[in-house]
Structure formats: C-alpha cells, structure tokens
Design an enzyme around this catalytic site. Structure first.
Site, PDB file in Angstrom:
ATOM      1  N   THR A  99       0.861  -1.170   0.000  1.00  0.00           N
ATOM      2  CA  THR A  99       0.000   0.000   0.000  1.00  0.00           C
ATOM      3  C   THR A  99       0.903   1.228   0.000  1.00  0.00           C
ATOM      4  O   THR A  99       2.085   1.158   0.353  1.00  0.00           O
ATOM      5  CB  THR A  99      -0.934  -0.015   1.216  1.00  0.00           C
ATOM      6  OG1 THR A  99      -0.176  -0.268   2.400  1.00  0.00           O
ATOM      7  CG2 THR A  99      -2.013  -1.069   1.073  1.00  0.00           C
ATOM      8  N   ASP A 125      -5.578  -1.452  -0.033  1.00  0.00           N
ATOM      9  CA  ASP A 125      -5.795  -2.815   0.466  1.00  0.00           C
ATOM     10  C   ASP A 125      -6.726  -3.590  -0.461  1.00  0.00           C
ATOM     11  O   ASP A 125      -6.560  -4.780  -0.679  1.00  0.00           O
ATOM     12  CB  ASP A 125      -6.312  -2.811   1.907  1.00  0.00           C
ATOM     13  CG  ASP A 125      -7.534  -1.938   2.125  1.00  0.00           C
ATOM     14  OD1 ASP A 125      -7.891  -1.151   1.223  1.00  0.00           O
ATOM     15  OD2 ASP A 125      -8.135  -2.033   3.203  1.00  0.00           O
TER      16      ASP A 125
END
Length: 135
Positions: free
Chosen positions: A34, A60
């Site tokens: 991320t 995510d």
C-alpha cells in the site's frame, strides 16, 4: 515470489525495521505494498516496491484483487489490534481471501519472522505443487 506488504500507521516503523533486517531475502522477490508503507520501505531499504494507493484510499482492495487473481504468494500485514479501523471489514475480506487461496499471512512480527525464514530456506515452494498453474 510476489510478497504484499501492509502496515497500520502504528506498525509502519516496525515494518520498515523488519524489511531492513530482511532486505537480503526480500530483494530476491517482487514486493508490492500500500502507498505509504511502500514508500517508507523503499526509501529505507532501496528495494523496488510496486506501490498501490494508501490503504484508506483502496490500496488494500487493490492487493485483495491481486490475491483473488492468484498473483500474491505471501502477505505481511502488520496490524494494530488495539485500535478500531474504519476499513476493518475490507481487511477481514482480504484475510479471508488469503484463506481461500492458501496464501501464508503474517499479522505480527513473530509470524513474519517464521515465514521469512521459511522463505529463505525454500519451504514456501509448496504453493507450486498445490497449484501448478502458478508456475
């Protein structure tokens, strides 16, 4: 192997230190993360990290999509279990996808170290036997 790296805000420094400690092992694999976690890891280690959006912005979910498409082999997700997160249901879905697709997951440093040592020894190559289309 394709390794995904995610860390909650309170665990980002721990993830960076983990990646520094195991940079030699991680450098032999493809790393994605991320957004913020990926930047911190790349800056601290010099590793090439494919960065997605920040977790709260959907990063995510981008990693979850790669899991669902059998494109992730290992997930290192350092979670803060003491703070409620607004995107916890999405994180639970990601962990469920890992279970469905037999993806090894570490949610804390103890498990991450077990997995990274197994990766270093070649113990995680079983996925190619279980799912030969991944070769």
């Amino acid at each position: 192997m394709n390794i995904a790296v995610i860390a909650h805000d309170t665990k980002k420094e721990l993830m960076v230190q983990f990646c520094i400690a195991y940079c030699g092992v991680l450098s032999r694999h493809n790393i994605c993360a991320t957004g913020t976690t990926g930047k911190l890891v790349a800056d601290a280690t010099g590793l090439e990290v494919q960065r997605y959006l920040a977790g709260i912005q959907g990063g995510d979910q981008q990693i979850s999509a790669r899991i669902a498409c059998n494109e992730i082999d290992l997930l290192l997700f350092f979670r803060d279990p003491l703070t409620v997160k607004p995107n916890e249901p999405k994180e639970a879905d990601m962990l469920r996808l890992c279970d469905v697709h037999n993806i090894p997951v570490a949610t804390n440093i103890a498990t991450a170290e077990v997995l990274i040592h197994g990766l270093e020894r070649g113990d995680l190559d079983w996925r190619n036997i279980v799912n030969p289309k991944r070769l």
